[in-house]
Design an enzyme around this catalytic site. Structure first.
Site, PDB file in Angstrom:
ATOM      1  N   SER A  19       2.283  -1.483 -10.982  1.00 54.01           N
ATOM      2  CA  SER A  19       3.267  -2.108 -10.123  1.00 54.01           C
ATOM      3  C   SER A  19       2.960  -3.569  -9.891  1.00 54.01           C
ATOM      4  O   SER A  19       1.828  -4.011 -10.045  1.00 54.01           O
ATOM      5  CB  SER A  19       3.295  -1.392  -8.769  1.00 54.01           C
ATOM      6  OG  SER A  19       2.002  -1.425  -8.185  1.00 54.01           O
ATOM      7  N   CYS A  20       3.976  -4.297  -9.535  1.00 49.79           N
ATOM      8  CA  CYS A  20       3.851  -5.677  -9.085  1.00 49.79           C
ATOM      9  C   CYS A  20       5.007  -5.936  -8.131  1.00 49.79           C
ATOM     10  O   CYS A  20       5.992  -5.210  -8.133  1.00 49.79           O
ATOM     11  CB  CYS A  20       3.936  -6.664 -10.249  1.00 49.79           C
ATOM     12  SG  CYS A  20       2.542  -6.622 -11.401  1.00 49.79           S
TER      13      CYS A  20
END
Length: 452
Positions: A19-20
């Site tokens: 994720s980011c």
């Protein structure tokens, strides 16, 4: 030092948390007349990110440029860039250039299959765009042209088990921002001229499409994903029908990030963005299983072209226990050696075939010091709290200095601006902790005085 590839890493799958989160505030959402950009890079927890300064350059016509996996044609001139990147690859997770263009990218999975061959990584596209553009819109055009010509593909992890994805991008400059979302070589983009926006590992552009691949709708109709009638909703048409767990988690973070931005509309500053990146409850500051936030960045891009852009980078994991250190392009800028990872040349596991059969120690000096500092925070609560207070004081010093600069209250020589990041890296408490530990000294033997 080489060692066999980690079996834990080898078992990574597309359902692993990956994720980011990227954020942008465009006036009037910002508290000041500036666009404010921010990103958390969430990667494998032991992956090292380095901060790399690459000066502007001129290049021989017709020369070739080696990216992570493939070569592309080089351009005659490239701009100076500051990059936060996983130290094993050529591209970057986030960065900025001397013209005030900032880009962050994220993983995304869509109905379009991920290519099995090696091509340009989304992180390569990010760096290429920063080196070749002087505005966010120009950067978008650079990415989409390269995407059309070379495609995107190749493993995005330093691991023998391939892990690939497509990319979304948040691009910003002094006046506006763009969201660019891709599905293979296809893409859609949305222009942001006011307000706040975030992206989080999912398609988020609906019917408000400002630009698109010329064959986007034709392809969707040919695949049976869209009937050609009514409004064309990019996210709805190209998102996976059955969302895997990683995408559901991204949806929750996206909604939380949007709410955090909404709560501060009209008052968003660099400090507000840092606070959002440090938010653990929402999962934006991530620490889940084999993944965590490995580096963070916040940029202030004043609308006044006479004012400098200021980029704050951590170069260390977990922004809640890291220092955002200011960087300004200008005379005297040079690479800070403490945040540069060692290199391994032709013997690097990313260069030898088959790739990633061994692992090497890529930790840079500041990363090692930060690890020592985190160990202290966890083993000695009192000293850990004191150390964290030292971190906050150093960060506040940087914020106040740059606020004074933008307000016209502080006018340091240009060379002093250029060395600002280096000075704050050298002031990191973690470097002193590392020195004391490596020298085998006790706290009472701290040569700079009791630390914290």
């Amino acid at each position: 030092m080489e060692r066999p590839a980690s079996p834990q890493m080898a078992s990574s799958s597309p359902d692993s948390p990956c994720s980011c989160d990227c954020f942008v505030s465009v006036p009037p959402a910002s508290a000041i007349p500036a666009v404010i950009f921010a990103k958390n890079s969430d990667r494998p927890r032991d992956e090292v990110q380095e901060v790399v300064f690459v000066p502007a350059g001129t290049h021989t016509p017709g020369s070739r440029l080696q990216c992570t996996y493939i070569e592309v044609e080089q351009v005659s001139k490239t701009h100076a860039v500051i990059l936060s990147r996983p130290s094993w690859l050529w591209g970057a997770e986030m960065g900025a250039n001397e013209h005030g263009v900032c880009i962050g990218n994220e993983a995304v999975w869509t109905k379009e299959p991920v290519g099995e061959g090696e091509a340009l990584l989304g992180m390569d596209l990010l760096r290429l765009a920063l080196e070749r553009s002087s505005s966010a819109q120009e950067a978008l055009h650079v990415i989409t042209r390269l995407l059309e010509r070379y495609g995107q593909g190749g493993s995005c992890l330093e691991d023998p088990a391939s892990f690939s994805y497509h990319s979304t991008f948040l691009l910003a400059d002094r006046t506006e921002a763009w969201v660019l979302e891709t599905a293979g070589r296809l893409w859609a983009a949305q222009r942001i001229q006011e307000g706040a926006r975030n992206i989080s590992n999912q398609l988020s552009i609906g019917t408000d499409i400002s630009a698109q691949h010329p064959e986007l709708r034709i392809h969707a109709q040919a695949k049976g994903w869209w009937d050609g009638q009514g409004a064309f909703d990019f996210a709805q048409v190209f998102s996976l029908t059955q969302q895997p767990a990683r995408m559901e988690a991204a949806k929750a973070r996206f909604q939380a990030g949007r709410e955090l931005l909404r709560q501060r509309q009209g008052g968003i500053t660099a400090e507000v963005m840092m606070g959002i990146l440090r938010d653990k409850e929402s999962g934006i500051c991530m620490d889940s299983g084999g993944f965590r936030t490995t580096a963070s960045m916040v940029s202030v891009l004043p609308q006044d072209p006479m004012q400098p852009c200021v980029h704050f980078l951590t170069a260390t994991p977990d922004p809640s226990r890291s220092v955002f250190k200011p960087f300004i392009f200008g005379v005297g800028v040079a690479q800070a050696p403490q945040v540069l990872s060692p290199t391994f040349g032709a013997q690097d596991p990313v260069r030898t075939l088959p790739r990633f059969q061994t692992q090497v120690d890529r930790r840079h000096t500041l990363y090692r010091g930060h690890q020592e500092a985190l160990g202290l925070m966890e083993s000695d609560q009192d000293r850990g709290q004191q150390l964290q207070q030292k971190q906050r004081e150093l960060e506040q010093e940087g914020l106040e200095a740059t606020q004074g600069l933008l307000a016209g209250e502080w006018a340091p020589p240009l060379r002093e601006r250029g060395s600002l990041f280096q000075a704050f890296v050298e002031g990191e408490p973690g470097l002193r902790v590392s020195f004391i530990a490596s020298a085998g000294l006790g706290w009472t033997q701290d040569p700079w005085g009791q630390l914290p």
